[in-house]
Every structure is written in C-alpha cells, then in structure tokens.
Write a protein that holds these residues in place. Structure first.
Motif, PDB file in Angstrom:
ATOM      1  N   LEU A  46       0.912  -1.424   0.100  1.00 19.62           N
ATOM      2  CA  LEU A  46       0.140   0.035   0.068  1.00 19.62           C
ATOM      3  C   LEU A  46       0.594   1.279   0.301  1.00 19.62           C
ATOM      4  O   LEU A  46       0.440   2.304  -0.829  1.00 19.62           O
ATOM      5  N   SER A  47       2.093   1.251   0.832  1.00 20.12           N
ATOM      6  CA  SER A  47       2.846   2.273   0.724  1.00 20.12           C
ATOM      7  C   SER A  47       3.378   2.675  -0.904  1.00 20.12           C
ATOM      8  O   SER A  47       3.405   3.845  -1.448  1.00 20.12           O
ATOM      9  N   ALA A  48       3.715   1.535  -1.465  1.00 23.34           N
ATOM     10  CA  ALA A  48       4.501   1.625  -2.927  1.00 23.34           C
ATOM     11  C   ALA A  48       3.184   2.145  -3.874  1.00 23.34           C
ATOM     12  O   ALA A  48       3.502   2.810  -4.571  1.00 23.34           O
ATOM     13  N   ALA A  49       1.988   1.854  -3.649  1.00 25.24           N
ATOM     14  CA  ALA A  49       0.807   2.410  -4.384  1.00 25.24           C
ATOM     15  C   ALA A  49       0.402   3.761  -4.107  1.00 25.24           C
ATOM     16  O   ALA A  49      -0.322   4.281  -4.632  1.00 25.24           O
ATOM     17  N   GLY A  50       0.990   4.095  -2.935  1.00 25.01           N
ATOM     18  CA  GLY A  50       0.522   5.547  -2.547  1.00 25.01           C
ATOM     19  C   GLY A  50      -0.737   5.503  -1.894  1.00 25.01           C
ATOM     20  O   GLY A  50      -1.354   6.722  -1.759  1.00 25.01           O
ATOM     21  N   LEU A  51      -1.236   4.336  -0.951  1.00 24.54           N
ATOM     22  CA  LEU A  51      -2.588   4.409  -0.574  1.00 24.54           C
ATOM     23  C   LEU A  51      -2.145   4.551   1.174  1.00 24.54           C
ATOM     24  O   LEU A  51      -1.910   3.726   1.753  1.00 24.54           O
ATOM     25  N   GLY A  52      -2.257   5.797   1.445  1.00 27.14           N
ATOM     26  CA  GLY A  52      -2.031   5.980   2.993  1.00 27.14           C
ATOM     27  C   GLY A  52      -2.999   5.780   3.891  1.00 27.14           C
ATOM     28  O   GLY A  52      -4.135   5.378   3.605  1.00 27.14           O
ATOM     29  N   ALA A  53      -2.914   6.053   5.259  1.00 22.94           N
ATOM     30  CA  ALA A  53      -3.677   6.042   6.457  1.00 22.94           C
ATOM     31  C   ALA A  53      -5.248   6.591   5.894  1.00 22.94           C
ATOM     32  O   ALA A  53      -6.245   6.299   6.468  1.00 22.94           O
ATOM     33  N   ASP A  54      -4.902   7.894   5.264  1.00 27.21           N
ATOM     34  CA  ASP A  54      -6.382   8.290   5.133  1.00 27.21           C
ATOM     35  C   ASP A  54      -7.174   7.960   3.925  1.00 27.21           C
ATOM     36  O   ASP A  54      -8.244   8.498   3.749  1.00 27.21           O
ATOM     37  N   VAL A  55      -6.781   6.859   3.330  1.00 29.61           N
ATOM     38  CA  VAL A  55      -7.712   6.011   2.229  1.00 29.61           C
ATOM     39  C   VAL A  55      -8.451   5.136   3.260  1.00 29.61           C
ATOM     40  O   VAL A  55      -7.960   4.571   3.995  1.00 29.61           O
ATOM     41  N   PRO A  56      -9.642   4.945   2.984  1.00 29.94           N
ATOM     42  CA  PRO A  56     -10.512   3.932   3.649  1.00 29.94           C
ATOM     43  C   PRO A  56     -10.124   2.596   3.411  1.00 29.94           C
ATOM     44  O   PRO A  56      -9.532   2.107   2.190  1.00 29.94           O
ATOM     45  N   HIS A  57     -10.244   1.838   4.616  1.00 31.44           N
ATOM     46  CA  HIS A  57      -9.516   0.535   4.516  1.00 31.44           C
ATOM     47  C   HIS A  57     -10.169  -0.420   3.134  1.00 31.44           C
ATOM     48  O   HIS A  57      -9.516  -1.193   2.570  1.00 31.44           O
ATOM     49  N   GLY A  58     -11.617  -0.511   3.085  1.00 29.33           N
ATOM     50  CA  GLY A  58     -12.044  -1.140   1.983  1.00 29.33           C
ATOM     51  C   GLY A  58     -11.175  -0.755   0.806  1.00 29.33           C
ATOM     52  O   GLY A  58     -11.189  -1.631  -0.380  1.00 29.33           O
ATOM     53  N   VAL A  59     -10.854   0.503   0.277  1.00 27.88           N
ATOM     54  CA  VAL A  59     -10.123   0.748  -0.889  1.00 27.88           C
ATOM     55  C   VAL A  59      -9.050   0.188  -0.916  1.00 27.88           C
ATOM     56  O   VAL A  59      -8.321  -0.558  -1.849  1.00 27.88           O
ATOM     57  N   GLN A  60      -8.209   0.158   0.149  1.00 28.72           N
ATOM     58  CA  GLN A  60      -6.695  -0.389   0.345  1.00 28.72           C
ATOM     59  C   GLN A  60      -6.796  -2.088   0.166  1.00 28.72           C
ATOM     60  O   GLN A  60      -6.210  -2.637  -0.418  1.00 28.72           O
ATOM     61  N   HIS A  61      -7.807  -2.561   0.916  1.00 25.63           N
ATOM     62  CA  HIS A  61      -8.122  -4.182   1.124  1.00 25.63           C
ATOM     63  C   HIS A  61      -8.106  -4.695  -0.575  1.00 25.63           C
ATOM     64  O   HIS A  61      -7.672  -5.546  -0.680  1.00 25.63           O
ATOM     65  N   GLY A  62      -8.911  -3.875  -1.098  1.00 22.55           N
ATOM     66  CA  GLY A  62      -9.331  -4.533  -2.666  1.00 22.55           C
ATOM     67  C   GLY A  62      -7.854  -4.761  -3.451  1.00 22.55           C
ATOM     68  O   GLY A  62      -7.659  -5.405  -4.173  1.00 22.55           O
ATOM     69  N   LEU A  63      -6.895  -3.538  -3.341  1.00 15.24           N
ATOM     70  CA  LEU A  63      -5.569  -3.544  -3.668  1.00 15.24           C
ATOM     71  C   LEU A  63      -4.759  -4.832  -3.236  1.00 15.24           C
ATOM     72  O   LEU A  63      -3.819  -5.390  -4.108  1.00 15.24           O
ATOM     73  N   SER A  64      -4.453  -4.491  -1.943  1.00 16.62           N
ATOM     74  CA  SER A  64      -3.758  -5.392  -1.538  1.00 16.62           C
ATOM     75  C   SER A  64      -3.876  -6.774  -1.510  1.00 16.62           C
ATOM     76  O   SER A  64      -2.794  -7.743  -1.759  1.00 16.62           O
ATOM     77  N   THR A  65      -5.187  -7.290  -1.512  1.00 18.17           N
ATOM     78  CA  THR A  65      -5.619  -8.741  -1.739  1.00 18.17           C
ATOM     79  C   THR A  65      -4.906  -9.102  -2.803  1.00 18.17           C
ATOM     80  O   THR A  65      -4.649 -10.341  -3.382  1.00 18.17           O
ATOM     81  N   ARG A  66      -5.522  -8.157  -4.171  1.00 15.52           N
ATOM     82  CA  ARG A  66      -4.938  -8.589  -5.475  1.00 15.52           C
ATOM     83  C   ARG A  66      -3.558  -8.765  -5.686  1.00 15.52           C
ATOM     84  O   ARG A  66      -3.041  -9.902  -6.347  1.00 15.52           O
ATOM     85  N   VAL A  67      -2.578  -7.888  -5.063  1.00 19.22           N
ATOM     86  CA  VAL A  67      -1.259  -7.870  -5.077  1.00 19.22           C
ATOM     87  C   VAL A  67      -1.039  -9.113  -4.306  1.00 19.22           C
ATOM     88  O   VAL A  67       0.072  -9.892  -4.943  1.00 19.22           O
ATOM     89  N   LYS A  68      -1.380  -9.617  -3.282  1.00 17.83           N
ATOM     90  CA  LYS A  68      -1.069 -10.768  -2.514  1.00 17.83           C
ATOM     91  C   LYS A  68      -1.324 -11.931  -3.248  1.00 17.83           C
ATOM     92  O   LYS A  68      -0.354 -12.777  -3.142  1.00 17.83           O
ATOM     93  N   THR A  69      -2.425 -11.958  -4.096  1.00 15.03           N
ATOM     94  CA  THR A  69      -2.445 -13.239  -4.895  1.00 15.03           C
ATOM     95  C   THR A  69      -1.197 -13.231  -5.703  1.00 15.03           C
ATOM     96  O   THR A  69      -0.909 -14.533  -5.990  1.00 15.03           O
ATOM     97  N   ILE A  70      -0.679 -12.333  -6.338  1.00 15.24           N
ATOM     98  CA  ILE A  70       0.389 -12.408  -7.372  1.00 15.24           C
ATOM     99  C   ILE A  70       1.429 -13.042  -6.683  1.00 15.24           C
ATOM    100  O   ILE A  70       2.098 -13.868  -7.066  1.00 15.24           O
ATOM    101  N   VAL A  71       1.893 -12.616  -5.349  1.00 17.32           N
ATOM    102  CA  VAL A  71       2.882 -13.050  -4.948  1.00 17.32           C
ATOM    103  C   VAL A  71       2.733 -14.409  -4.185  1.00 17.32           C
ATOM    104  O   VAL A  71       3.511 -15.390  -4.444  1.00 17.32           O
ATOM    105  N   ASP A  72       1.526 -14.747  -3.677  1.00 18.82           N
ATOM    106  CA  ASP A  72       1.159 -16.163  -3.457  1.00 18.82           C
ATOM    107  C   ASP A  72       1.290 -17.084  -4.698  1.00 18.82           C
ATOM    108  O   ASP A  72       1.858 -18.214  -4.322  1.00 18.82           O
ATOM    109  N   ARG A  73       0.782 -16.632  -5.763  1.00 20.50           N
ATOM    110  CA  ARG A  73       1.204 -17.755  -6.856  1.00 20.50           C
ATOM    111  C   ARG A  73       2.549 -17.729  -7.290  1.00 20.50           C
ATOM    112  O   ARG A  73       2.956 -18.990  -7.715  1.00 20.50           O
ATOM    113  N   SER A  74       3.273 -16.855  -7.141  1.00 20.24           N
ATOM    114  CA  SER A  74       4.648 -16.882  -7.438  1.00 20.24           C
ATOM    115  C   SER A  74       5.431 -18.030  -6.237  1.00 20.24           C
ATOM    116  O   SER A  74       6.263 -18.566  -7.147  1.00 20.24           O
ATOM    117  N   VAL A  75       5.013 -17.727  -5.251  1.00 18.58           N
ATOM    118  CA  VAL A  75       5.547 -18.723  -4.169  1.00 18.58           C
ATOM    119  C   VAL A  75       5.109 -20.083  -4.334  1.00 18.58           C
ATOM    120  O   VAL A  75       5.887 -21.080  -4.082  1.00 18.58           O
TER     121      VAL A  75
END
Length: 220
Positions: A46-75
C-alpha cells in the motif's frame, strides 16, 4: 527477465482490475472494527501504491488482496519446483481442506478475502451462532495430519524459510513495479473516493450544526 516481465504484467492487470472495481466502492455505514486488518496495516504494498492511512480500508484491501495473490502464486510455483517437503505438506493440507463440509472463506471476491468472517460482538448481545464457529465445527470432523519426525520438522522449517525468502524477494519486486502505477492510482482515488468522503464530511458537519429539526416545537 521473463519473470520480471510476467510480474509487471500481473501487477498491471491487478491494478486494472482494482480500477475497474473502484467506481462501485461506497463508504461503509456500519460500525468500524477495533482490530486493524493484518493484511493492510503497515503494508509495503500500500505504501508503494501511495495508499496511505487517509484512504478507507475497503479501498486499500481491494488492492492489497489482489497483489497478495500475485505473490502467493509466485511462491506456489517456486515451492512446487524446489521445495518437495513443503509442497507435500501443502498438498496434504489442501486435501484436508477439500474434505471439509463448510468452507466459507473460499470463492470470495478480492475485496472480502482475508477479512473476519463475523462482525465484532456487541456487549450484552451474544450471537446465536457465528460463521467462524460453524467453520471450526466442520474442521473438527476432519482427522488431523499425521505427526512429523524431528528430522522432518527441521527439514520442513528450512524449506519454509526458503519460501519466505522468495516471497520477500517477489514482494520487493512487486512494490517496485507498483511505483510506476501510483499516478493512475492517485487519479482514481481523487475521482471516485475523495468526493464521497467529502460528501460524508459535509453531511456530518450539517448534522452537527443542526442537531435538531428547526421545525420542531421548542421544549418546555
């Protein structure tokens, strides 16, 4: 270089999918949770994406989950090719999960993955049942995995460490790639999220300025 290009494509597609979903986001009106989200709190993604603490969690979660899927698939691909003991353990766990009669965490949209299954309890108002409780009951009916020898445990710990190191490496690369998407991420936040937040603040300000209906008769 093929791996790098593949990661770049996957991250770009994840951001595209998140941007497609974002116009449908609406601020939550329910009571917020006390505990922070373990997936999003302090996330370098989220820091790399520029989504700070002032961005609602629901907005953050939608992106962090999608990116986590990429890392999980690679691992998962790395594990299947290089870590046989860990892969065998994961295969057994997957078979055990498939045997469960109730799997409420499967098939969720990215915006809901990893979130608690049940809302926080309200003091004095206990739940008749909880989704997590039903899932635990179903899990209790499945036999436990066979125990490992001390040697197998040591070897497994070593492979888990290698998988963690690889996950960290992929995560750093993904964060570097995300930096190139910050401008369009920020533009989408400005277009779809900030106006809704401003509207909520304006409504709150009006309700504080006029705490009662001016047309109500005076008290007393």
């Amino acid at each position: 270089m093929l791996v790098e290009r593949s990661l770049e494509t996957q991250v770009s597609q994840a951001v595209d999918a998140w941007l497609t979903w974002l116009p449908r986001w609406e601020p939550s009106t329910h009571r917020g949770r006390v505990a922070p989200c373990r997936r999003c709190f302090g996330s370098p993604v989220l820091s790399a994406a520029g989504l700070g603490a002032d961005v609602p969690h629901g907005v953050q979660h939608g992106l962090s989950t999608r990116v986590k899927t990429i890392v999980d698939r690679s691992v998962a691909e790395y594990t299947a090719l290089n870590l046989p003991m860990l892969q065998a353990e994961l295969d057994q766990q997957a078979a055990r999960n498939r045997a469960r009669s109730y799997r409420p965490t499967e098939g969720l949209e990215p915006e809901f993955e990893g979130l608690p299954l049940d809302p926080d309890p309200v003091p004095g108002a206990p739940f008749l049942f909880t989704i997590s409780g039903l899932a635990e009951a179903a899990d209790a009916d499945i036999p436990a995995l066979p125990p490992l020898t001390d040697e197998a445990k040591a070897a497994l710990r070593q492979e888990v460490g290698l998988a963690d190191d690889y996950a960290n490496m992929v995560g750093r690369e993904v964060c570097t790639i995300l930096l190139h998407h910050r401008l369009r991420i920020q533009a989408a936040i400005g277009e779809y999220v900030e106006p809704q937040i401003e509207a909520m603040l304006e409504e709150l300000t009006r309700s504080l300025d006029v705490p009662f209906d001016p047309h109500d008769p005076p008290a007393g």
